[in-house]
Structures are given as structure tokens and as C-alpha cells.
Scaffold this motif. Structure first.
Motif, mmCIF file in Angstrom:
data_model
loop_
_atom_site.group_PDB
_atom_site.id
_atom_site.type_symbol
_atom_site.label_atom_id
_atom_site.label_comp_id
_atom_site.label_asym_id
_atom_site.label_seq_id
_atom_site.Cartn_x
_atom_site.Cartn_y
_atom_site.Cartn_z
ATOM 1 N N THR A 1 10.668 32.857 48.183
ATOM 2 C CA THR A 1 9.380 32.347 48.732
ATOM 3 C C THR A 1 9.247 31.884 50.265
ATOM 4 O OG1 THR A 1 10.016 30.004 48.131
ATOM 5 C CG2 THR A 1 8.775 31.180 46.208
ATOM 6 N N ARG A 2 10.498 31.472 50.720
ATOM 7 C CA ARG A 2 10.279 31.230 52.067
ATOM 8 C C ARG A 2 10.599 32.615 52.969
ATOM 9 N NH1 ARG A 2 10.514 27.642 56.365
ATOM 10 N NH2 ARG A 2 11.111 25.996 54.591
ATOM 11 N N VAL A 3 11.296 33.740 52.431
ATOM 12 C CA VAL A 3 11.027 34.919 53.176
ATOM 13 C C VAL A 3 9.831 35.556 53.054
ATOM 14 C CG1 VAL A 3 11.929 37.480 52.991
ATOM 15 C CG2 VAL A 3 13.556 35.437 52.713
ATOM 16 N N SER B 1 14.319 20.114 35.594
ATOM 17 C CA SER B 1 14.748 19.631 36.729
ATOM 18 C C SER B 1 15.572 20.558 37.573
ATOM 19 C CB SER B 1 15.460 18.280 36.744
ATOM 20 O OG SER B 1 14.951 17.663 35.682
ATOM 21 N N TYR B 2 16.766 21.188 36.858
ATOM 22 C CA TYR B 2 17.616 22.171 37.600
ATOM 23 C C TYR B 2 16.621 23.160 38.197
ATOM 24 C CZ TYR B 2 20.910 20.576 34.110
ATOM 25 O OH TYR B 2 21.747 19.803 33.176
ATOM 26 N N TRP B 3 15.576 23.599 37.559
ATOM 27 C CA TRP B 3 14.752 24.915 38.040
ATOM 28 C C TRP B 3 14.207 24.344 39.372
ATOM 29 C CZ3 TRP B 3 14.814 29.885 38.357
ATOM 30 C CH2 TRP B 3 13.682 30.511 38.675
ATOM 31 N N VAL B 4 13.276 23.274 39.183
ATOM 32 C CA VAL B 4 12.419 22.703 40.223
ATOM 33 C C VAL B 4 13.295 22.456 41.624
ATOM 34 C CG1 VAL B 4 10.713 20.918 41.213
ATOM 35 C CG2 VAL B 4 10.719 22.051 38.586
ATOM 36 N N ILE B 5 14.392 21.701 41.453
ATOM 37 C CA ILE B 5 15.219 21.229 42.484
ATOM 38 C C ILE B 5 16.079 22.582 43.271
ATOM 39 C CG2 ILE B 5 17.550 20.059 43.017
ATOM 40 C CD1 ILE B 5 16.782 17.980 40.814
ATOM 41 N N SER B 6 16.289 23.400 42.501
ATOM 42 C CA SER B 6 16.965 24.586 43.227
ATOM 43 C C SER B 6 15.835 25.541 43.737
ATOM 44 C CB SER B 6 17.647 25.537 42.011
ATOM 45 O OG SER B 6 18.322 24.771 41.108
ATOM 46 N N ALA B 7 14.764 25.515 43.427
ATOM 47 C CA ALA B 7 13.727 26.301 43.876
ATOM 48 C C ALA B 7 13.305 25.829 45.287
ATOM 49 C CB ALA B 7 12.617 26.640 43.096
ATOM 50 N N VAL B 8 13.285 24.397 45.317
ATOM 51 C CA VAL B 8 12.671 23.629 46.479
ATOM 52 C C VAL B 8 13.822 23.735 47.499
ATOM 53 C CG1 VAL B 8 12.168 21.276 47.287
ATOM 54 C CG2 VAL B 8 11.030 22.175 45.371
ATOM 55 N N THR B 9 15.194 23.449 46.993
ATOM 56 C CA THR B 9 16.197 23.651 47.799
ATOM 57 C C THR B 9 16.453 24.956 48.453
ATOM 58 O OG1 THR B 9 17.266 22.159 46.441
ATOM 59 C CG2 THR B 9 18.760 23.098 48.102
ATOM 60 N N GLY B 10 16.374 25.964 47.937
ATOM 61 C CA GLY B 10 16.586 27.279 48.160
ATOM 62 C C GLY B 10 15.344 27.519 49.302
ATOM 63 N N ASN B 11 14.102 27.308 49.091
ATOM 64 C CA ASN B 11 13.093 27.149 50.202
ATOM 65 C C ASN B 11 13.564 26.533 51.435
ATOM 66 O OD1 ASN B 11 10.429 26.244 51.576
ATOM 67 N ND2 ASN B 11 9.976 28.192 50.223
ATOM 68 N N LEU C 1 16.380 25.394 52.464
ATOM 69 C CA LEU C 1 17.655 26.150 53.217
ATOM 70 C C LEU C 1 17.283 27.362 53.762
ATOM 71 C CD1 LEU C 1 20.701 25.638 50.444
ATOM 72 C CD2 LEU C 1 20.265 24.307 52.806
ATOM 73 N N GLY C 2 16.391 28.040 53.310
ATOM 74 C CA GLY C 2 15.909 29.186 54.010
ATOM 75 C C GLY C 2 15.457 29.103 55.174
ATOM 76 N N GLY C 3 15.157 27.770 55.737
ATOM 77 C CA GLY C 3 14.671 27.628 56.870
ATOM 78 C C GLY C 3 15.639 27.264 58.084
ATOM 79 N N PHE C 4 16.791 26.756 57.434
ATOM 80 C CA PHE C 4 17.875 26.340 58.227
ATOM 81 C C PHE C 4 18.945 27.120 58.456
ATOM 82 C CE2 PHE C 4 15.710 22.223 56.795
ATOM 83 C CZ PHE C 4 15.720 21.729 58.140
ATOM 84 N N ILE C 5 19.313 28.127 57.352
ATOM 85 C CA ILE C 5 20.967 28.485 57.561
ATOM 86 C C ILE C 5 20.380 29.751 58.275
ATOM 87 C CG2 ILE C 5 21.776 28.074 55.335
ATOM 88 C CD1 ILE C 5 20.599 30.226 53.840
ATOM 89 N N ASP C 6 21.314 30.125 59.044
ATOM 90 C CA ASP C 6 21.105 31.389 60.101
ATOM 91 C C ASP C 6 21.997 32.679 59.407
ATOM 92 O OD1 ASP C 6 20.347 32.936 62.168
ATOM 93 O OD2 ASP C 6 21.942 32.401 63.516
ATOM 94 N N LEU C 7 21.346 32.914 58.054
ATOM 95 C CA LEU C 7 22.074 33.776 57.572
ATOM 96 C C LEU C 7 20.989 34.941 57.251
ATOM 97 C CD1 LEU C 7 24.732 34.279 55.441
ATOM 98 C CD2 LEU C 7 23.121 33.495 53.660
ATOM 99 N N ASN C 8 21.442 36.014 57.247
ATOM 100 C CA ASN C 8 20.446 37.348 57.099
ATOM 101 C C ASN C 8 20.352 37.703 55.804
ATOM 102 O OD1 ASN C 8 19.045 39.520 57.180
ATOM 103 N ND2 ASN C 8 20.072 40.532 58.663
ATOM 104 N N ILE C 9 19.017 37.234 55.118
ATOM 105 C CA ILE C 9 18.819 37.380 53.928
ATOM 106 C C ILE C 9 17.903 38.497 53.571
ATOM 107 C CG2 ILE C 9 19.529 35.137 53.196
ATOM 108 C CD1 ILE C 9 16.520 34.359 53.347
ATOM 109 N N GLN C 10 17.740 39.456 54.444
ATOM 110 C CA GLN C 10 16.561 40.598 54.152
ATOM 111 C C GLN C 10 17.152 41.301 52.997
ATOM 112 O OE1 GLN C 10 16.951 43.736 57.083
ATOM 113 N NE2 GLN C 10 15.257 44.755 56.179
ATOM 114 N N GLY C 11 16.365 41.382 51.975
ATOM 115 C CA GLY C 11 16.840 42.310 50.800
ATOM 116 C C GLY C 11 16.990 41.221 49.681
#
Lengths: 108, 231
Positions: free
Chosen positions: B31-33, B138-148, B150-160
Motif C-alpha cells: 500500500t505504501r509503494v 488483530s495480527y492482520w491489522v497491526i501487521s498491515a499498518v506496521t508494514g505501511n 515502516l515503508g516510509g522509514f526503512i531505506d530498503l529497496n522494495i521495488q517488486g
């Protein structure tokens, strides 16, 4: 898409989902027998739906221009072979995705 | 009574915790990408709570507004839930208000546990079902929001990373394939979709494909059912 249309789209998806989840409890609350045709569709539909969803994921892949859909093909092959071999859902998904990411970032 | 049910329910949900942590984070990143803020995965994972459809919904949000297609897509992707419902009709009977949440949150994984788990005699069934459903969501909601986030902070290339959705459907398709005695329905799904994609193009092939699939499955009921009867 406007913000309102986005909210509406999410709401429609939620309503569609809830329709499928609540319908049996509304229709069959007295424990009457499910119509045979519905039982049949319940068994036959999933295979077709997941086939359709794979194609849906790949709908914007162009096989006629570079990279000819090769990263997708290889990614799917890795996922499928690994899954047929090991049958570990998470492993197959993780490996296929990792291979695809490496391919489009470093190879293609 | 509730604590006891929670303690009984939690171990059953550990495999789901692992799966949802990975898939949910991937979904959040996706979702972040796709340029969506954390409110989107929060809304979708709370209100829809159905992994495959939520991925597709992201694609819908990035495409032109198509409410009819969205509804048909939701109904078709989630159609299998109707059969979970039929299987759970008796188990969820007499659960009072909890019943509405149990039905609301009945995703594939929650259904699998609640349908198959051996619940100890001294544990309240209703609260057991309730906590399995609640923990999984809860697992799903928390993971989804966390993933989104984190996507803004981590400097990891997640293209693909969006390929996780394709891989997930390949795996679900194969799991379904292993269960089938004949693969006519799976072939119909693949072939009809590819044909409709070529004929109608990427933006409008889904509805013709869905109509053709229902029609073909109806016409081919005898051979498909005949295949299922043979053991």
C-alpha cells in the motif's frame, strides 16, 4: 479517483465481503438444505477464481516489449516449483517474491 | 471464563500470527509503494479483512472508479466465504451478539481454525471462537499498518514487493489444484481470463471473464461434478 470514490470503493468491497459472509446465516438460518446448484458452484468456483486472479495480477505485463514478461515468468516458476516440491506456503511466497525483486532490481 | 478461552485460543493462532506478520507487512508495504498512507490499510484490514480482496482493492484504488466491477470482484473473490458460512451454521448458533463479529471476521484462516479445532470441554466455545477471530484480525491489522509505516522509514529497496500478491495467488491456486480431482475449473479460470484479457484489454476484461466462467461452469456441470464423484 477522488477521496470520496476511494472511500466508496473500500466500502463496496467491505459490503461485498459481508454479503458473502452473512448470506448463509440469513438464508439458511432454519437449517434448510442448500440448493444443489449452489453447492456445486461452491466446489467448482475456487479453482477458476484463483486462476483468474493470477491473470489479473499479470494484466499489465507486456510480453511483446522488454522485459517480455520474463521476470514474472521466472518468479512464478520459482514459486510454483518450490511449492510443488516443499508445499510450504510462506516459503514459496517469500522465495518467489525475493527472486522477482532481485531480477527486476539487478538483472532486467 | 474469557481468560481461559483466550489461553485456549492463542496457541491455535500462532501459525496465523507468523503468516499474517509476513503477508500483512508485505500488504502494508505494498500500500505504501502504491502511494497510500497508513489510514488505507487500516481501513481495509478492519472493514474488509480478506487478504486477497484487499490486495485487489489497492489496484482498484489506483484505477478509474468502477463501482460495479468492484462489487462483482468482491462478491466473486469472496464467494467461497458463503460455503464457510454454511459449514459454520450450527457451530455459530446461539452465540448471541458475538455471532455478528464471528461472521464479520470469518476469513479463510479463522474459518479453518474454528471449523477444525478441538475445544476442551471446560472452555466456552463462543469465547474461543471469538478470540480466535479477534486475535487473527488483530495480527492482520497491526501487521498491515506496521508494514505501511515502516515503508516510509526503512531505506530498503522494495521495488517488486507487489509480486507477493502474484506469488500468493499462485500458491493458493496450487493448493486448490492439489485438492481437485479434475482440473477443468482451474483451466477454465486461466484460459477464459487470458482470452478475455487479449480480447477486451487489461482495464475491462474482468467482468466478461467472470460471466464466461460462471456460464462455462454451469454448462460443464456434469463433467466437472462427474470428476468430483470419482474417488
Amino acid at each position: 479517483m477522488t477521496l470520496f470514490q476511494q472511500i466508496l470503493t473500500i466500502a463496496i468491497c467491505a459490503i461485498g465481503t459481508m454479503t458473502t459472509r452473512f448470506l448463509p446465516f440469513i438464508v439458511f438460518f432454519r437449517g434448510e438444505e442448500t440448493p444443489k446448484y449452489i453447492q456445486y458452484l461452491g466446489k467448482a468456483l475456487p479453482g477458476a477464481i484463483f486462476g483468474m486472479l493470477i491473470v489479473y495480477c499479470l494484466k499489465n505485463v507486456s510480453v511483446l516489449t522488454y522485459s517480455y514478461g520474463l521476470p514474472e515468468l521466472i518468479g512464478i516458476a520459482v514459486t510454483a516449483v518450490l511449492h510443488i516440491w516443499k508445499r510450504k506456503t510462506l516459503l514459496s511466497i517469500a522465495a518467489g517474491t525475493a527472486v522477482y525483486m532481485l531480477l527486476i532490481q539487478f538483472v532486467f | 471464563m474469557k481468560i481461559k478461552a483466550l489461553k485456549a485460543a492463542f496457541p491455535h493462532t500462532i501459525p496465523i500470527l507468523t503468516a499474517f506478520a509476513f503477508l500483512g507487512m508485505a500488504y502494508g508495504l505494498y500500500t505504501r509503494v502504491s502511494g497510500l498512507g497508513f489510514v488505507y490499510p487500516l481501513m481495509m484490514s478492519t472493514a474488509i479483512f480478506g487478504g486477497s480482496l484487499e490486495f485487489v482493492t489497492v489496484t482498484m484504488l489506483l484505477s478509474p472508479f468502477a463501482p460495479v466491477q468492484a462489487l462483482l470482484m468482491a462478491l466473486l473473490i469472496q464467494a467461497r466465504h458463503m460455503f464457510y458460512g454454511i459449514a459454520m451454521l450450527d457451530r455459530y448458533r446461539g452465540m448471541g451478539l458475538k455471532k455478528y463479529y464471528l461472521i464479520f471476521a470469518m476469513c479463510d484462516e479463522t474459518f479453518s481454525i474454528n471449523c477444525t479445532a478441538d475445544i476442551p470441554e471446560d472452555v466456552d466455545r463462543g469465547w474461543f471462537y471469538f478470540f480466535v477471530s479477534l486475535l487473527n484480525q488483530s495480527y492482520w491489522v497491526i501487521s498491515a499498518v506496521t508494514g505501511n509505516l515502516l515503508g516510509g522509514f526503512i531505506d530498503l529497496n522494495i521495488q517488486g514487493i507487489d509480486f507477493v500478491m502474484t506469488a500468493m495467488f499462485v500458491v493458493i491456486f496450487l493448493n486448490q489444484w492439489f485438492k481437485e480431482k479434475r482440473h477443468l475449473s482451474s483451466w477454465i479460470g486461466l484460459a477464459v481470463s487470458v482470452l478475455c484479457l487479449i480480447v477486451f484489454g487489461p482495464d475491462s476484461f474482468l467482468i466478461p471473464a467472470m460471466v464466461c466462467i460462471i456460464a462455462l461452469l454451469t454448462f460443464l456441470r456434469k463433467p466437472i461434478e462427474g470428476g468430483e464423484d470419482k474417488v
